[in-house]
Design a protein around this motif. Structure first.
Motif, PDB file in Angstrom:
ATOM      1  N   LYS A 144      77.579  -1.969 -29.794  1.00 40.20           N
ATOM      2  CA  LYS A 144      76.597  -0.927 -29.490  1.00 40.20           C
ATOM      3  C   LYS A 144      77.021  -0.195 -28.218  1.00 40.20           C
ATOM      4  N   PHE A 145      76.837   1.131 -28.219  1.00 36.44           N
ATOM      5  CA  PHE A 145      77.035   1.956 -27.027  1.00 36.44           C
ATOM      6  C   PHE A 145      75.648   2.285 -26.486  1.00 36.44           C
ATOM      7  N   LEU A 146      75.379   1.881 -25.253  1.00 34.77           N
ATOM      8  CA  LEU A 146      74.047   2.043 -24.669  1.00 34.77           C
ATOM      9  C   LEU A 146      74.078   3.119 -23.598  1.00 34.77           C
ATOM     10  N   ASP A 147      73.092   4.036 -23.638  1.00 34.62           N
ATOM     11  CA  ASP A 147      73.061   5.150 -22.697  1.00 34.62           C
ATOM     12  C   ASP A 147      72.289   4.785 -21.429  1.00 34.62           C
ATOM     13  N   LYS A 148      72.054   5.776 -20.594  1.00 31.20           N
ATOM     14  CA  LYS A 148      71.410   5.536 -19.300  1.00 31.20           C
ATOM     15  C   LYS A 148      69.971   5.050 -19.441  1.00 31.20           C
ATOM     16  N   ASN A 149      69.391   5.264 -20.634  1.00 29.80           N
ATOM     17  CA  ASN A 149      68.032   4.787 -20.879  1.00 29.80           C
ATOM     18  C   ASN A 149      68.013   3.411 -21.530  1.00 29.80           C
ATOM     19  N   LEU A 176      77.543   4.257 -18.943  1.00 29.63           N
ATOM     20  CA  LEU A 176      77.787   3.836 -20.323  1.00 29.63           C
ATOM     21  C   LEU A 176      77.988   2.328 -20.343  1.00 29.63           C
ATOM     22  N   ARG A 177      77.328   1.665 -21.271  1.00 30.58           N
ATOM     23  CA  ARG A 177      77.521   0.227 -21.457  1.00 30.58           C
ATOM     24  C   ARG A 177      77.963  -0.024 -22.900  1.00 30.58           C
ATOM     25  N   ILE A 178      79.078  -0.729 -23.056  1.00 27.39           N
ATOM     26  CA  ILE A 178      79.556  -1.127 -24.388  1.00 27.39           C
ATOM     27  C   ILE A 178      79.206  -2.602 -24.566  1.00 27.39           C
ATOM     28  N   ARG A 179      78.350  -2.886 -25.522  1.00 24.70           N
ATOM     29  CA  ARG A 179      77.901  -4.270 -25.766  1.00 24.70           C
ATOM     30  C   ARG A 179      78.579  -4.800 -27.022  1.00 24.70           C
ATOM     31  N   ILE A 180      79.367  -5.875 -26.863  1.00 23.89           N
ATOM     32  CA  ILE A 180      80.140  -6.466 -27.954  1.00 23.89           C
ATOM     33  C   ILE A 180      79.470  -7.784 -28.355  1.00 23.89           C
ATOM     34  N   PHE A 181      78.972  -7.823 -29.580  1.00 24.71           N
ATOM     35  CA  PHE A 181      78.300  -9.023 -30.081  1.00 24.71           C
ATOM     36  C   PHE A 181      79.319  -9.888 -30.839  1.00 24.71           C
ATOM     37  N   TYR A 208      80.824  -2.287 -18.636  1.00 21.09           N
ATOM     38  CA  TYR A 208      79.907  -1.317 -18.032  1.00 21.09           C
ATOM     39  C   TYR A 208      80.667  -0.302 -17.195  1.00 21.09           C
ATOM     40  N   LEU A 209      80.356   0.979 -17.414  1.00 20.78           N
ATOM     41  CA  LEU A 209      80.866   2.067 -16.588  1.00 20.78           C
ATOM     42  C   LEU A 209      79.688   2.701 -15.858  1.00 20.78           C
ATOM     43  N   GLU A 210      79.733   2.636 -14.547  1.00 21.08           N
ATOM     44  CA  GLU A 210      78.656   3.237 -13.759  1.00 21.08           C
ATOM     45  C   GLU A 210      78.664   4.757 -13.897  1.00 21.08           C
ATOM     46  N   LYS A 211      79.863   5.313 -14.057  1.00 20.69           N
ATOM     47  CA  LYS A 211      80.002   6.766 -14.182  1.00 20.69           C
ATOM     48  C   LYS A 211      81.087   7.054 -15.211  1.00 20.69           C
TER      49      LYS A 211
END
Length: 395
Positions: A266-271, A284-289, A336-339
């Motif tokens: 999943k790619f998770l946005d700032k919200n 941007l956060r990339i969550r690998i299950f 996680y990418l802060e920017k």
């Protein structure tokens, strides 16, 4: 301040025939059999008002009703229901070049088109050289229009149309015409209009231009009004709340021993919401299950980023000294990418998990995931390096 454009409960429907009759024979033989029609609602209950001097952006996916809305405001189309009230002289930059005569020269067509746009003969004669220069067509002034490229024709039409002095300007994607130099001229024209207090309604897919010019923005989706208000907020809603999700590519692009299996990404946005659309500079956060049926020591998770066929970036938990002692059962790891430093475009991702010595791929998902990045600045390229300028003066 009173509104110069008022749109009230606006509906527009079209009838689409299920059976298309294109010949005289088909029409005669089916005369007594009525055609079946399906009603398609292009606009559904649109409501907003525009004050004098406002610059309003209108955004949305293809087929959302943007151009239809502008044509109704321009009185080119009539609404099915509702009303539009316009106060002031209006100039539509919609279908540029309608009325051009292909067998006349570029100079002669300036006169024809300027008349259509409402300019008087004396004004046209005095501005023709200026129009041709603005369009970059001085060398082609005596060339027949049919021998000019489509881009040249649109530049000529735009350069003629901007000679009008409107109170209200309707713009539909015309900033896309011509090369970069000509586009810059277009930006300068609209910037001057805005400074002069001209009211502008601006349809565009170029979100950067909308951010630059528009104080408020209208977001349409499937003919419905989703949001109308502050431009940055509305663009964020368009990007981060989009119902359109990129489809995952063929599952044949997976391989590995499955000792550790990746079952979702999943790619998770700032919200914190799952998304495939992101704005450059946002987090941007990339969550690998993953799932492991047995205890596996020191697995290495990694990502690779591609733009088209260009390898842009690659990293692993090992490269970043974030070793994982073991995995067992279900869990997830985050990158996680802060920017987000990607600037603009579609970027594909490979997600993988491997053995501690990289010799064995437990699970490899080759370019199965992608995101679309939208820029918020005028910078060009694939990456935003985050630099700054410093100017020193010498006497």
């Amino acid at each position: 301040m009173s509104a110069v454009v008022e749109v009230e409960d606006l509906w527009k429907s079209f009838q689409i025939p299920h059976e298309r009759r294109t010949t005289l024979f088909e029409n005669l033989t089916n005369f007594f059999r009525p055609n079946n029609y399906e009603t398609y609602a292009a606009l559904k209950g649109i409501n907003f008002s525009v004050e004098k001097g406002d610059c309003i952006g209108i955004i949305g996916d293809n087929g959302s009703g943007k151009s239809t809305l502008l044509k109704i405001i321009a009185n080119i189309m009539r609404p099915t229901k509702g009303k539009v009230v316009v106060t002031g002289k209006m100039t539509p930059f919609l279908e540029l070049g309608v009325g051009f005569q292909p067998d006349l020269t570029a100079r002669e067509n300036v006169g024809v088109y300027a008349t259509i746009m409402g300019l008087k003969g004396r004004d046209i004669e005095g501005r023709t050289d200026e129009i041709l220069e603005f369009a970059g067509l001085q060398k082609f002034e005596d060339t027949k229009l049919k021998n000019l490229s489509s881009g040249m024709q649109v530049r000529l039409a735009f350069s003629t149309a901007v000679q009008t002095e409107p109170d209200i300007l309707l713009v539909d994607e015309v900033l896309a015409v011509g090369d970069i130099e000509f586009q810059q001229k277009c930006f300068e024209v609209f910037d001057n209009y805005k400074k002069e207090g001209v009211t502008i309604l601006f349809v565009s897919h170029d979100l950067q231009s909308v951010r630059m010019f528009c104080d408020k923005t209208l977001l349409l989706r499937g003919g419905e009004q989703v949001e109308f208000g502050d431009t940055n907020r509305v663009i964020d809603k368009y990007i981060y709340k989009s119902d359109e999700q990129d489809e995952v590519q063929s599952k044949n692009d997976k391989w590995g021993t499955k000792k550790v299996e990746i079952f979702d990404v999943k790619f998770l946005d700032k919200n914190g919401s799952e998304n495939t659309n992101f704005i450059s500079g946002d987090p941007l956060r990339i969550r690998i299950f993953y799932n492991s049926a047995e205890l596996v020591k020191s697995p290495i998770f990694g990502i690779i980023v591609y733009h088209q066929d260009t390898y842009c970036y690659g990293t692993t938990t090992d490269f970043m000294n974030q070793g994982i002692p073991y995995v067992f059962g279900k869990g997830h790891v985050d990158f996680y990418l802060e920017k987000l430093s990607l600037l603009e475009g579609k970027f594909d991702f490979t997600i993988a998990v491997a053995s501690p010595d990289y010799e064995s791929s437990y699970d490899w998902h080759d370019r199965l995931y992608s995101i679309q990045v939208h820029k918020r600045t005028q910078n060009l390229g694939l990456f935003d390096l985050g630099g700054s300028w410093n100017v020193e003066r010498y006497d």
